[in-house]
Structures are given as structure tokens and as C-alpha cells.
Write an enzyme that holds these catalytic residues in place. Structure first.
Site, PDB file in Angstrom:
ATOM      1  N   LYS A 151     -16.569 -18.475  23.012  1.00 55.75           N
ATOM      2  CA  LYS A 151     -15.963 -17.924  21.800  1.00 55.75           C
ATOM      3  C   LYS A 151     -15.733 -19.057  20.804  1.00 55.75           C
ATOM      4  CE  LYS A 151     -11.627 -16.434  21.444  1.00 55.75           C
ATOM      5  NZ  LYS A 151     -10.435 -15.577  21.635  1.00 55.75           N
TER       6      LYS A 151
ATOM      7  N   SER B 207       1.823 -16.248  27.292  1.00 56.29           N
ATOM      8  CA  SER B 207       0.410 -15.942  27.106  1.00 56.29           C
ATOM      9  C   SER B 207      -0.174 -16.761  25.961  1.00 56.29           C
ATOM     10  CB  SER B 207       0.248 -14.440  26.814  1.00 56.29           C
ATOM     11  OG  SER B 207      -1.086 -14.128  26.482  1.00 56.29           O
TER      12      SER B 207
END
Length: 328
Positions: free
Chosen positions: A71, A296
Site C-alpha cells: 500500500k 490500533s
């Protein structure tokens, strides 16, 4: 062979949240078992343009499939004002691990949104009380919707309380989800008293106090993605059972980065990485747990896992545009 080009709509259409949650759970397990290769995220800083690029490559292997990809994502905060473009845009290159052939090039922005929600769902499934029925969303942006979609796959959420500094945005978001849950706008203290909470704001001064959080609340801390960002009060982090997606990333740029850098929080305060909880090497929620927190930051293996879901489903459906990238 041809490469499949998939735009944002195609990615959205072929990434049902339950499938993404399952794939991301598999990715955390592969990472914990050592069945993944994930170099550290690298940065290309461009101060002359007020932005940067980040590259996130990974390979992972599960019992049923393996996958590889990269990515490439930017962050240019001045884009909306100067160029009428989004601040963040991402592109995913999904490749065949055996040959290296580029199977697909797809929108990575939608992919990121969904895999981020899915990671919170995996954490919620392991760390929240089993009968959790209330969800607090602090921040009413795009990621708030992904958090709701994903967490609904693992808990019977009935009531959602939405808090945002922009009251109009909070009201607009509540209107979009009112047909699925009992939703209302509330204050941040009201939101964080719920059974499950997801915070998705970019703040640098904590907005969630320990006193406001419920006795057995699970918090998904999602907003911090760079050094200095910080949503939860230090005392809350230090008192909670703290699970991270990746120790190195979280201590550098996750929710815990500020107290960790200051020495107020140490490695001993981190219960485990989520992958270890998923495979049973570390405990999830127990009857003795009070507040739990999942930090996260987002991992490249999550992107590759989500891209696998998209590619397999889009290919089967004949979606996207096929083209001869190699010109052979």
C-alpha cells in the site's frame, strides 16, 4: 495474464465487512505465528509540499491462502484547501506471491477504512464483554461508520451514542445509521460510558477521561496515527488491560506514544499484541478485567488480507477493468 483495476466503488462492492473481519483476524494470527513478512512502514517526507508518502508492504500465509501486496499512501493536510483533493489517498498493489505478477491495482482508501474497522471488530470480539449492546463513537467521520459496521458483526449492538466536536456532523451521522440501531447524539462522557467505545479523532490533547469510562468498557483507540496524537488520558491507559496491534508502531505513533515517550508507560504496561490474543498465546477478556484498550495503528498485513477478499470476489464477479500492464 492481465491486471485487474478496481476503483473505490468496486472495492466497496466486493469487501463485505464479515469477510474482511475474518480475513483481518487471519492476518493477526499469521503475524503472531511468524507466518508473515512485514517490514516497518517507511516514510518519504516532503516538507516543501507539507506532506509525506508512506509505503506498507507485507506477505502473509494462512491455512487456506497466501497473499502479498504494497500500500502506497500519502498524507497532505493542505490538499482540500489548496487542490480540492483529499488529505489522504491510498493505492494498493496486490501481487501473486509465487510469481510476483501484479494481480490487481485497487483503491486503497476504501480498503483502509474497512480494514481499520475490521481490526477493531477483532479486538472487540476478544476484549469486550460478551453481551455488549451499547457502542460509543467519539468522532463522526468516515471511520465511525466503518467501526459500527464492523463491530455489529461481533456484538449485538442496539444503542449507539455519537459524540463529535462538530454537532452538526454528529447529527448527520446519526441520521444515516438510525435505520439500523437506536442512535443519538451525546457528549463524550456519555459516549465513553458505553460497553464498547471507538475513538477516531486526530486530537493531541486527551479527550477521554478515566472517570467517564464505564467499569467494564472496551475502548478501540483508532485516532492516533502519528507521534504526538493522543486521545485517552494517561491514567486510563495505565489502569486498563492494554492490547496493541504492533508494539513498535504503537510506541512510536499509536495512542500510547506520548506517555511511552515520557516514561509514564512502559513495556510492562502492555498486556499483549492482538495477534497473540487471537491465537491464544495471551488472554483476552477475563471476568477479572475492568477497562480494556486496543491501540490500533494499522498494519500492512491487514491491507493485504482485505485486498485478498476484494480481489477474489471481484475476479469471480467479473468486476473491474482488466488490462495488460506488462504489455506482453
Amino acid at each position: 495474464m492481465e491486471t485487474l483495476l478496481l476503483n473505490a466503488d468496486a472495492v466497496d462492492d466486493h469487501s463485505p465487512m464479515p469477510a474482511v473481519v475474518d480475513a483481518v483476524r487471519d492476518a493477526f494470527a499469521a503475524h503472531a505465528r511468524g507466518d508473515a513478512v512485514m517490514p516497518p512502514k517507511s516514510y518519504v517526507d516532503l516538507p516543501q509540499y507539507g506532506g509525506d508518502f508512506r509505503s506498507m508492504p507485507a506477505y502473509l500465509q494462512t491455512d487456506d491462502w497466501d497473499a502479498a501486496g504494497l500500500k502506497w499512501v500519502n498524507s497532505h493536510p493542505e490538499n482540500p484547501r489548496r487542490h480540492d483533493l483529499p488529505t489522504v489517498m491510498a493505492t494498493m498493489c496486490y501481487s501473486d506471491p509465487e510469481t510476483g505478477f501484479p494481480l490487481a491495482i485497487m483503491d486503497g482508501t476504501t480498503l483502509t477504512t474497512k480494514r481499520t474497522g475490521a481490526a477493531a471488530a477483532v479486538a472487540t470480539d476478544r476484549l469486550a464483554v460478551r453481551d455488549a449492546s451499547t457502542l460509543g463513537l467519539v468522532g463522526a467521520g468516515v471511520q465511525a461508520g466503518a467501526q459500527l459496521d464492523a463491530i455489529l458483526t461481533v456484538r449485538p449492538i442496539e444503542t449507539v451514542v455519537v459524540a463529535d466536536a462538530d454537532a452538526e456532523r454528529a447529527r448527520a451521522f446519526v441520521e444515516t445509521i438510525g435505520d439500523r440501531v437506536d442512535a443519538r447524539v451525546g457528549s463524550t462522557p456519555e459516549a465513553v460510558a458505553c460497553d464498547v467505545v471507538s475513538t477516531t479523532t486526530p486530537v493531541r490533547e486527551p479527550i477521554v477521561d478515566a472517570e467517564a469510562v464505564g467499569d467494564h468498557t472496551h475502548v478501540n483507540a483508532v485516532g492516533a496515527d502519528a507521534p504526538g496524537k493522543h486521545e485517552l488520558a494517561d491514567c486510563l491507559l495505565m489502569a486498563a488491560t492494554l492490547v496493541v496491534d504492533d508494539r513498535e508502531q504503537c510506541t512510536h505513533s499509536g495512542e500510547i506514544n506520548v506517555p511511552y515517550a515520557a516514561g509514564r508507560l512502559t513495556d510492562d504496561d502492555i498486556h499483549a499484541e492482538l495477534g497473540a490474543v487471537v491465537i491464544g498465546e495471551a488472554t483476552g477478556r477475563t471476568d477479572a478485567d475492568g477497562v480494556t484498550v486496543f491501540d490500533s495503528t494499522g498494519l500492512a498485513v491487514q491491507d493485504v488480507a482485505a485486498a485478498h477478499v476484494v480481489y477474489e470476489r471481484a475476479s469471480a464477479a467479473g468486476a473491474g477493468v482488466s488490462f495488460d500492464l506488462l504489455g506482453r
